[in-house]
Design a protein around this motif. Structure first.
Motif, PDB file in Angstrom:
ATOM      1  N   VAL A 136      18.143   1.975   0.083  1.00  0.00           N
ATOM      2  CA  VAL A 136      16.794   1.793   0.639  1.00  0.00           C
ATOM      3  C   VAL A 136      15.819   1.765  -0.536  1.00  0.00           C
ATOM      4  N   PHE A 137      15.160   0.638  -0.717  1.00  0.00           N
ATOM      5  CA  PHE A 137      14.254   0.475  -1.851  1.00  0.00           C
ATOM      6  C   PHE A 137      12.850   0.986  -1.564  1.00  0.00           C
ATOM      7  N   GLY A 138      12.538   1.217  -0.306  1.00  0.00           N
ATOM      8  CA  GLY A 138      11.219   1.713   0.027  1.00  0.00           C
ATOM      9  C   GLY A 138      10.964   1.624   1.513  1.00  0.00           C
ATOM     10  N   ALA A 139       9.877   2.259   1.932  1.00  0.00           N
ATOM     11  CA  ALA A 139       9.498   2.255   3.347  1.00  0.00           C
ATOM     12  C   ALA A 139       7.993   2.074   3.439  1.00  0.00           C
ATOM     13  N   LEU A 140       7.569   1.111   4.220  1.00  0.00           N
ATOM     14  CA  LEU A 140       6.160   0.758   4.346  1.00  0.00           C
ATOM     15  C   LEU A 140       5.604   1.269   5.670  1.00  0.00           C
ATOM     16  N   PRO A 141       4.580   2.131   5.642  1.00  0.00           N
ATOM     17  CA  PRO A 141       3.900   2.495   6.887  1.00  0.00           C
ATOM     18  C   PRO A 141       3.137   1.291   7.434  1.00  0.00           C
ATOM     19  N   ARG A 142       2.714   1.377   8.670  1.00  0.00           N
ATOM     20  CA  ARG A 142       1.884   0.310   9.227  1.00  0.00           C
ATOM     21  C   ARG A 142       0.573   0.227   8.447  1.00  0.00           C
ATOM     22  N   HIS A 143       0.136  -1.016   8.155  1.00  0.00           N
ATOM     23  CA  HIS A 143      -1.048  -1.211   7.326  1.00  0.00           C
ATOM     24  C   HIS A 143      -1.731  -2.503   7.753  1.00  0.00           C
ATOM     25  N   ALA A 144      -2.728  -2.391   8.621  1.00  0.00           N
ATOM     26  CA  ALA A 144      -3.354  -3.576   9.224  1.00  0.00           C
ATOM     27  C   ALA A 144      -4.004  -4.488   8.207  1.00  0.00           C
ATOM     28  N   GLY A 202      20.117  -4.450  -0.577  1.00  0.00           N
ATOM     29  CA  GLY A 202      19.571  -3.237  -0.006  1.00  0.00           C
ATOM     30  C   GLY A 202      18.524  -3.563   1.030  1.00  0.00           C
ATOM     31  N   VAL A 203      17.763  -2.540   1.416  1.00  0.00           N
ATOM     32  CA  VAL A 203      16.846  -2.664   2.536  1.00  0.00           C
ATOM     33  C   VAL A 203      15.458  -2.175   2.135  1.00  0.00           C
ATOM     34  N   ALA A 204      14.432  -2.859   2.642  1.00  0.00           N
ATOM     35  CA  ALA A 204      13.063  -2.344   2.633  1.00  0.00           C
ATOM     36  C   ALA A 204      12.653  -2.151   4.078  1.00  0.00           C
ATOM     37  N   LEU A 205      12.215  -0.952   4.427  1.00  0.00           N
ATOM     38  CA  LEU A 205      11.790  -0.657   5.789  1.00  0.00           C
ATOM     39  C   LEU A 205      10.316  -1.018   5.947  1.00  0.00           C
ATOM     40  N   ASN A 206       9.958  -1.574   7.078  1.00  0.00           N
ATOM     41  CA  ASN A 206       8.573  -1.980   7.326  1.00  0.00           C
ATOM     42  C   ASN A 206       8.091  -1.369   8.641  1.00  0.00           C
ATOM     43  N   ARG A 207       6.835  -0.948   8.644  1.00  0.00           N
ATOM     44  CA  ARG A 207       6.171  -0.400   9.831  1.00  0.00           C
ATOM     45  C   ARG A 207       6.843   0.889  10.330  1.00  0.00           C
ATOM     46  N   VAL A 208       7.197   1.783   9.418  1.00  0.00           N
ATOM     47  CA  VAL A 208       7.750   3.073   9.847  1.00  0.00           C
ATOM     48  C   VAL A 208       6.626   3.901  10.468  1.00  0.00           C
ATOM     49  N   ALA A 209       6.966   4.666  11.488  1.00  0.00           N
ATOM     50  CA  ALA A 209       5.942   5.353  12.281  1.00  0.00           C
ATOM     51  C   ALA A 209       5.492   6.668  11.662  1.00  0.00           C
ATOM     52  N   SER A 210       6.389   7.365  10.931  1.00  0.00           N
ATOM     53  CA  SER A 210       6.059   8.681  10.403  1.00  0.00           C
ATOM     54  C   SER A 210       7.082   9.043   9.335  1.00  0.00           C
ATOM     55  N   GLN A 211       6.831  10.157   8.642  1.00  0.00           N
ATOM     56  CA  GLN A 211       7.799  10.618   7.646  1.00  0.00           C
ATOM     57  C   GLN A 211       9.118  10.997   8.308  1.00  0.00           C
ATOM     58  N   ARG A 212       9.037  11.630   9.476  1.00  0.00           N
ATOM     59  CA  ARG A 212      10.270  11.997  10.185  1.00  0.00           C
ATOM     60  C   ARG A 212      11.060  10.745  10.565  1.00  0.00           C
ATOM     61  N   HIS A 213      10.361   9.739  11.046  1.00  0.00           N
ATOM     62  CA  HIS A 213      11.017   8.475  11.400  1.00  0.00           C
ATOM     63  C   HIS A 213      11.707   7.878  10.175  1.00  0.00           C
ATOM     64  N   GLU A 214      10.997   7.848   9.057  1.00  0.00           N
ATOM     65  CA  GLU A 214      11.581   7.305   7.830  1.00  0.00           C
ATOM     66  C   GLU A 214      12.819   8.092   7.419  1.00  0.00           C
ATOM     67  N   ASP A 215      12.756   9.426   7.488  1.00  0.00           N
ATOM     68  CA  ASP A 215      13.895  10.249   7.072  1.00  0.00           C
ATOM     69  C   ASP A 215      15.132   9.964   7.914  1.00  0.00           C
ATOM     70  N   LEU A 216      14.943   9.806   9.238  1.00  0.00           N
ATOM     71  CA  LEU A 216      16.076   9.516  10.119  1.00  0.00           C
ATOM     72  C   LEU A 216      16.745   8.200   9.734  1.00  0.00           C
ATOM     73  N   VAL A 217      15.929   7.174   9.498  1.00  0.00           N
ATOM     74  CA  VAL A 217      16.492   5.863   9.167  1.00  0.00           C
ATOM     75  C   VAL A 217      17.139   5.892   7.792  1.00  0.00           C
ATOM     76  N   ARG A 218      16.480   6.516   6.833  1.00  0.00           N
ATOM     77  CA  ARG A 218      17.041   6.595   5.471  1.00  0.00           C
ATOM     78  C   ARG A 218      18.398   7.287   5.463  1.00  0.00           C
ATOM     79  N   ARG A 219      18.519   8.404   6.186  1.00  0.00           N
ATOM     80  CA  ARG A 219      19.784   9.138   6.198  1.00  0.00           C
ATOM     81  C   ARG A 219      20.908   8.287   6.785  1.00  0.00           C
ATOM     82  N   ALA A 220      20.585   7.573   7.852  1.00  0.00           N
ATOM     83  CA  ALA A 220      21.602   6.727   8.473  1.00  0.00           C
ATOM     84  C   ALA A 220      22.020   5.599   7.533  1.00  0.00           C
TER      85      ALA A 220
END
Length: 436
Positions: free
Chosen positions: A174-182, A148-166
């Motif tokens: 999709v095991f999770g999505a990580l926002p940017r975190h310095a 599966g996939v873990a998403l990293n540095r997603v820009a927003s909830q809308r961005h995450e939803d688009l990628v997850r649906r695809a």
């Protein structure tokens, strides 16, 4: 019975190391024993793995190692609950010509061990295309299975939803999505990450990464996706002969690039290793029968090395009667002079005529196969040594006798032959294994 998983990505720089460290620490915090490995020739990441798990990590490399060696190295995970192999570069990235058991690609290790791949994808600047990339990697090689996939540095909830649906439409978990975190960015320099031993706060950084990932990734689902694994210990270990019975090993911030499996193989063969610090102006142990200077960052400490008279005179005295070998940065220090990034020339040990410059930078990167023209510590003339070269320094002069005929992974002869003079030898490549 342990379970195994490979952490990989479409490319470098998307967060494989951070996710590996975070998962390892998060599961360790839950009371699980976690064993990590590094696929490929990166000599920096294993120290981060050890910091996250409390267990030594080693490299496994399909270009330089045979299957028996890889089986031997990974068998140390037999008493773990979870075994993670962190990949290098992109999942299928290796060299064009096959080596001992593969091309050096992470996919070789995944297929060899039968472990599924957790793919880290950074969808910055894209959305549905991320799913196309993941699907392409899933289908590229039949023997490699995608967990599966873990998403990293997603820009927003809308961005995450688009990628997850695809990804869902493509049948990819999709095991999770990580926002940017310095706060969990690992500092870097020209040869990769700043070494774990140089970061006083590394434990806190890994703890924060584990907390952050546990908040955004389904750790239980990732664990369920891993494959049950019954390690098969190999009769033969790493094919490396110790360079001596008692080895004086330079070890500090300037001399630290040595593969952990090499040191383990030396000790397993009965060698004793005593460390010394050139940066602390220490000389090699007078009771040792060989001195080994690994690579590192001497170009960042050239002034101090040049000023440390006790180290340089002690090394010269040692080399009058016993062999001294240097790899990459250690090789540069055995030379006559090293010019730093500011163009300042610093006197080195002078055991070899080599002169190098970090002011005239050019990247040298790739696997190396060397056939020795003369013996070097631990290896006879004619031996075929496999290693990896990665540095930015250039050779200004190399007047000594070449140590070896060196080829890159395509079979082309390269100019960095290493050199020898008296009891001193050196190479720009870091030794991984000798052909059996």
């Amino acid at each position: 019975m342990p379970v195994g998983l490979v952490i990989s990505a479409p490319a470098s720089g998307v967060g494989k190391t951070t996710l590996t460290l975070a998962l390892a620490r998060a599961w360790r915090n839950r009371g699980l024993n976690v064993q990590c490995f590094k696929s490929g020739p990166d000599y920096i990441d294993p120290a981060f793995h050890a910091a996250a798990t409390g267990r030594a990590s080693v490299n496994v490399d399909s270009w330089a190692m045979d299957r028996a060696t890889i089986s031997h190295l990974v068998s140390r995970g037999a008493d773990a609950d979870v075994v993670l192999a962190e990949g290098s570069m992109g999942l299928f990235d290796g060299v064009a010509a096959r080596g001992v058991s593969g091309t050096g690609a992470t996919a070789d290790i995944a297929e060899m061990l039968g472990w599924p791949v957790l793919l880290v994808i950074d969808p910055s600047g894209q959305a549905q295309t991320a799913a196309a990339i993941a699907a392409g990697l899933r289908d590229y090689r039949p023997g490699v299975r995608l967990a599966g996939v873990a998403l990293n540095r997603v820009a927003s909830q809308r961005h995450e939803d688009l990628v997850r649906r695809a990804l869902d439409d493509a049948g990819i978990a999709v095991f999770g999505a990580l926002p940017r975190h310095a706060e969990i960015n690992l500092p870097k320099r020209h040869l990769g990450l700043v070494q774990a031993e140089e970061q006083a706060e590394i434990g806190k950084l890994i703890d924060e990464a584990a907390r952050f990932v546990a908040e955004h990734v389904d750790l239980d689902a990732v664990l369920r996706s891993a494959a049950s694994w019954s390690p098969q210990p190999a009769a033969n270990g790493v094919n490396v002969t110790p360079p001596g019975q008692r080895i004086a090993l330079a070890r500090d911030a300037a001399f630290s690039f040595v593969y952990p499996h090499m040191l383990e193989a030396w000790r397993a063969a009965g060698a004793d290793i005593s460390t010394f610090s050139p940066l602390a102006d220490e000389a090699p142990d007078a009771s040792a029968d060989v001195c080994w200077l690994p690579g590192g960052y001497p170009e960042l400490h050239a002034g101090k090395i040049a000023a440390n008279a006790r180290f340089r005179s002690g090394l010269r005295a040692f080399a009058e009667t016993r062999p001294v070998h240097g790899e990459c940065g250690g090789y540069m220090v055995l030379g006559t002079a090293l010019t730093d990034a500011d163009g300042v020339c610093h006197e080195m040990a002078g055991l070899l005529g080599l002169e190098t410059s970090f002011a005239k930078r050019r990247m040298h990167l790739g696997y190396r196969l060397a056939e020795l023209a003369a013996p070097m510590p631990g290896h006879r003339a004619g031996a075929r040594l496999r290693g990896h070269e990665f540095h930015y320094s250039t050779i200004a002069a190399q007047p000594d006798t070449p140590l070896a005929v060196v080829h890159d992974a395509t079979g082309a002869v390269i100019a960095e032959t290493g050199s020898r003079r008296g009891n001193a030898t050196g190479t720009f490549f870091h030794l991984i294994a000798e052909d059996r």
